[in-house]
Design a protein around this motif. Structure first.
Motif, mmCIF file in Angstrom:
data_model
loop_
_atom_site.group_PDB
_atom_site.id
_atom_site.type_symbol
_atom_site.label_atom_id
_atom_site.label_comp_id
_atom_site.label_asym_id
_atom_site.label_seq_id
_atom_site.Cartn_x
_atom_site.Cartn_y
_atom_site.Cartn_z
ATOM 1 N N ASP A 409 -6.800 2.513 -25.535
ATOM 2 C CA ASP A 409 -7.266 1.123 -25.379
ATOM 3 C C ASP A 409 -6.127 0.199 -24.966
ATOM 4 O OD1 ASP A 409 -9.788 1.909 -26.332
ATOM 5 O OD2 ASP A 409 -9.028 1.819 -28.393
ATOM 6 N N ALA A 410 -4.964 0.766 -24.614
ATOM 7 C CA ALA A 410 -3.784 -0.095 -24.482
ATOM 8 C C ALA A 410 -3.542 -0.633 -23.066
ATOM 9 C CB ALA A 410 -2.545 0.667 -24.948
ATOM 10 N N ALA A 411 -4.261 -0.118 -22.061
ATOM 11 C CA ALA A 411 -3.965 -0.556 -20.685
ATOM 12 C C ALA A 411 -4.133 -2.067 -20.563
ATOM 13 C CB ALA A 411 -4.875 0.170 -19.706
ATOM 14 N N ARG A 434 3.822 -5.458 -20.082
ATOM 15 C CA ARG A 434 2.414 -5.076 -20.034
ATOM 16 C C ARG A 434 2.320 -3.552 -19.916
ATOM 17 N NH1 ARG A 434 -1.468 -8.660 -19.758
ATOM 18 N NH2 ARG A 434 -0.238 -10.414 -18.999
ATOM 19 N N ILE A 435 1.383 -2.988 -20.640
ATOM 20 C CA ILE A 435 1.256 -1.525 -20.669
ATOM 21 C C ILE A 435 0.378 -1.075 -19.502
ATOM 22 C CG2 ILE A 435 0.388 0.439 -22.018
ATOM 23 C CD1 ILE A 435 1.009 -1.308 -24.541
ATOM 24 N N SER A 436 0.942 -0.237 -18.640
ATOM 25 C CA SER A 436 0.202 0.238 -17.469
ATOM 26 C C SER A 436 -0.401 1.617 -17.753
ATOM 27 C CB SER A 436 1.162 0.363 -16.283
ATOM 28 O OG SER A 436 2.160 1.313 -16.610
ATOM 29 N N GLN A 437 -1.250 2.087 -16.827
ATOM 30 C CA GLN A 437 -1.808 3.428 -16.969
ATOM 31 C C GLN A 437 -0.666 4.461 -16.936
ATOM 32 O OE1 GLN A 437 -5.071 3.504 -17.761
ATOM 33 N NE2 GLN A 437 -4.601 5.657 -18.244
ATOM 34 N N ALA A 438 0.349 4.175 -16.073
ATOM 35 C CA ALA A 438 1.491 5.106 -15.980
ATOM 36 C C ALA A 438 2.214 5.185 -17.332
ATOM 37 C CB ALA A 438 2.454 4.638 -14.902
ATOM 38 N N ALA A 439 2.307 4.054 -18.012
ATOM 39 C CA ALA A 439 2.968 4.056 -19.329
ATOM 40 C C ALA A 439 2.154 4.885 -20.314
ATOM 41 C CB ALA A 439 3.122 2.629 -19.841
ATOM 42 N N ILE A 440 0.823 4.767 -20.226
ATOM 43 C CA ILE A 440 -0.034 5.532 -21.151
ATOM 44 C C ILE A 440 0.143 7.038 -20.917
ATOM 45 C CG2 ILE A 440 -2.457 6.014 -21.769
ATOM 46 C CD1 ILE A 440 -2.970 3.003 -21.302
ATOM 47 N N GLU A 441 0.274 7.413 -19.641
ATOM 48 C CA GLU A 441 0.528 8.842 -19.334
ATOM 49 C C GLU A 441 1.824 9.297 -20.004
ATOM 50 O OE1 GLU A 441 -1.547 10.893 -18.008
ATOM 51 O OE2 GLU A 441 -2.856 9.135 -17.900
ATOM 52 N N CYS A 442 2.835 8.427 -19.934
ATOM 53 C CA CYS A 442 4.122 8.750 -20.561
ATOM 54 C C CYS A 442 3.969 8.859 -22.077
ATOM 55 C CB CYS A 442 5.139 7.650 -20.266
ATOM 56 S SG CYS A 442 6.282 8.060 -18.995
ATOM 57 N N PHE A 443 3.243 7.914 -22.697
ATOM 58 C CA PHE A 443 3.034 7.956 -24.156
ATOM 59 C C PHE A 443 2.430 9.310 -24.528
ATOM 60 C CE2 PHE A 443 2.069 3.095 -24.258
ATOM 61 C CZ PHE A 443 3.410 2.830 -24.106
ATOM 62 N N ARG A 444 1.398 9.689 -23.740
ATOM 63 C CA ARG A 444 0.680 10.936 -24.034
ATOM 64 C C ARG A 444 1.665 12.124 -23.974
ATOM 65 N NH1 ARG A 444 -3.933 9.858 -20.710
ATOM 66 N NH2 ARG A 444 -5.024 8.758 -22.369
ATOM 67 N N THR A 450 -0.420 5.817 -31.026
ATOM 68 C CA THR A 450 -0.829 4.415 -31.231
ATOM 69 C C THR A 450 0.324 3.493 -30.837
ATOM 70 O OG1 THR A 450 -0.024 4.364 -33.505
ATOM 71 C CG2 THR A 450 -2.329 5.006 -33.203
ATOM 72 N N VAL A 451 -0.027 2.252 -30.490
ATOM 73 C CA VAL A 451 1.020 1.277 -30.131
ATOM 74 C C VAL A 451 0.725 -0.072 -30.792
ATOM 75 C CG1 VAL A 451 1.796 2.183 -27.896
ATOM 76 C CG2 VAL A 451 -0.249 0.777 -27.990
ATOM 77 N N GLY A 452 1.785 -0.826 -31.099
ATOM 78 C CA GLY A 452 1.619 -2.188 -31.605
ATOM 79 C C GLY A 452 1.582 -3.127 -30.407
ATOM 80 N N VAL A 453 0.515 -3.914 -30.325
ATOM 81 C CA VAL A 453 0.403 -4.845 -29.189
ATOM 82 C C VAL A 453 0.189 -6.264 -29.704
ATOM 83 C CG1 VAL A 453 -0.518 -3.122 -27.571
ATOM 84 C CG2 VAL A 453 -2.099 -4.425 -29.012
ATOM 85 N N LEU A 454 0.405 -7.237 -28.816
ATOM 86 C CA LEU A 454 0.178 -8.635 -29.204
ATOM 87 C C LEU A 454 -1.321 -8.848 -29.391
ATOM 88 C CD1 LEU A 454 3.105 -8.828 -28.432
ATOM 89 C CD2 LEU A 454 2.595 -10.853 -27.079
#
Ligand SMILES: Cc1ncc(COP(=O)(O)O)c(C=O)c1O
Length: 459
Positions: A409-411, A434-444, A450-454
């Motif tokens: 849910d972070a994109a 800002r969290i991009s789809q590319a960043a989510i791929e990296c997280f995975r 999980t991530v802390g977001v504003l």
């Protein structure tokens, strides 16, 4: 051999059997073992960040051994020294007439992309921006500064707009070492101080030919003594070059005190004091010999088809995918054979050694690796690093209300505190981006779930 004023004082105090009507509460009784030596800033024991007695004498011994203009102790690791270095760079920048950016309203540090997360927390505390250094090669854990591009970048800025410092991490977690001398030369040509995170490289001073950042021209560096020298966890040095701005040495204690506990550990200080005696008494020969044994082991393993990378003499960094293991899988196999690695991720497994490991440990490592059967290569490659997309400043993000969500849910959301880091604490995304789809791929890929977001404003 260098003297040990802190150890001598504490020993005399223990022998005096004085009534300990002072902190700490254990009163020297041996609950775990070392409590008798664990004292506080009593009369004669000096004061860590206002040192005039035994601590000052010990720090001077360390400065002489490392060839620094000034060396100060930290009982809170390199993390404390990094915050202090950034604060000092900020003071110096203001003295030198640097101006905040008219676009962002903040001062900026130019840093290698593989910086440890402490750089981000320092930036949050000091309200700094971080721009990434131009790199010839850059991955999450390693980057090689592009010296020519750095020169052009600094030349293009007016005096007032220059960054408060260039900040590099060398050696990095994988054991790659930067060309600190060339980076320092470019920085100094443009009047910008060079700060080096040398957390992994205290011992570099004692090689046959020193590779320590202070010898190569860094203005300041931090060394985690505990990472590579025979010191207790938390022991670290802040070194300042003789020729660096006077602001650094004049304000260094204040800088450390600004971020440090007021209860420094005398066990850690004794450990640093003891290191001075060890380092001046045959240590250089010991690590030179041990580094040669590590190199020979690495050569034999490479000859057997295992891929090793990095140029740091006390690390064995495996890239075992070609032999059919992920870094973490390889680490699991070593654990089954009684070896606990320093670090592993999908691509790498790092073994951090010191002369205290001895020959037998090296032999155990070699036989463990040679006992592994080779398999079909693992072909999965690490995803590209996401391009930074800053929405708010690091400080704003860290101080804003946050919520924790699943990465699915972070994109599009803005990362808050708790910079998302792969295992050795190098951020994939920094606070306020800002969290991009590319960043989510990296997280995975790195196992972040999980991530802390504003928090978003209520509709
Ligand atoms: C590259 C790097 N810098 C800084 C630090 C922080 O050092 P310390 O744990 O001594 O505070 C670490 C810790 O692992 C590190 O790997």
């Amino acid at each position: 051999m260098t003297d040990t004023p802190i150890i001598d004082f504490v020993r005399r105090y223990c022998e005096s059997e004085a009534v300990r009507a002072h902190m700490p509460g254990h009163k020297g009784a041996a609950f775990l073992g070392p409590e008798a030596l664990d004292i506080t800033e009593i009369a004669g024991a000096d004061e860590l960040y206002g040192a005039e007695g035994i601590i000052k004498a010990s720090e001077r011994n360390a400065a002489a051994l490392f060839g620094a203009g000034k060396t100060l102790y930290s009982c809170e690791g390199s993390s404390l020294c990094i915050r202090a270095m950034l604060y000092l760079a900020l003071l110096e920048a203001k003295r030198a007439g640097r101006r905040i950016s008219s676009e962002t309203g903040r001062f900026c540090v130019l840093a290698g992309r593989n910086a440890h997360k402490t750089l981000m927390t320092a930036a949050a505390l000091l309200d700094l921006d971080i721009d990434w250094l131009p790199a010839e090669k850059s991955s999450l854990l390693s980057c090689k500064t592009d010296i020519r591009a750095l020169d052009e970048l600094l030349a293009a800025k007016s005096e007032a707009e220059k960054p408060i410092a260039v900040y590099i991490t060398s050696p990095d977690y994988l054991g790659n070492i930067e060309d600190v001398r060339s980076v320092a030369a470019v920085c100094h040509w443009h009047g910008v101080p060079l700060l080096v995170d040398n957390a992994h490289g205290a011992y570099l001073k004692f090689l046959e030919r020193s590779l320590h950042p202070i010898d190569l021209g860094a203005d300041m560096c931090c060394d985690s003594a505990h990472k590579t020298l025979p010191c207790l966890t938390g022991a670290a040095y802040l070194h300042i070059h003789r020729a660096a701005s006077a602001v650094f040495s004049e304000q260094a204690e204040t800088a450390l005190a600004l971020f440090a506990s007021t209860s420094p550990s005398y066990l850690i200080m004794q450990s640093l004091d003891n290191a001075n005696a060890l380092l001046s008494g045959g240590y250089a020969e010991r690590i030179t010999e041990y580094a040669a044994l590590i190199r020979e082991t690495a050569e034999r393993l490479a000859g057997n088809g295992w891929r090793l990378i990095g140029d740091e003499p006390l690390k064995l960094t495996f890239m075992p995918k070609e032999q059919g293991y992920t870094g973490t899988g390889f680490a699991d196999e070593l654990r089954k054979r009684g070896i606990e690695p320093e670090f592993a991720d999908p691509d790498f497994c790092v073994l951090m050694l010191s002369s205290e490991n001895g020959k037998a440990d090296l032999q155990a490592i070699e036989s463990a690796v040679l006992s592994l059967e080779k398999r079909l290569p693992v072909t999965e490659k690490p995803p590209a690093l996401p391009a930074p997309d800053r929405a708010v400043s690091i400080r704003e993000a860290v101080l804003a209300p946050q919520e924790r969500i699943g990465i699915e849910d972070a994109a599009g959301r803005i990362l808050g505190f708790g910079h998302i880091a792969c295992p050795p604490a190098v951020p994939i995304v920094t606070a306020g981006e800002r969290i991009s789809q590319a960043a989510i791929e990296c997280f995975r890929y790195y196992g972040v779930r999980t991530v802390g977001v504003l928090r978003e404003p209520r509709a």
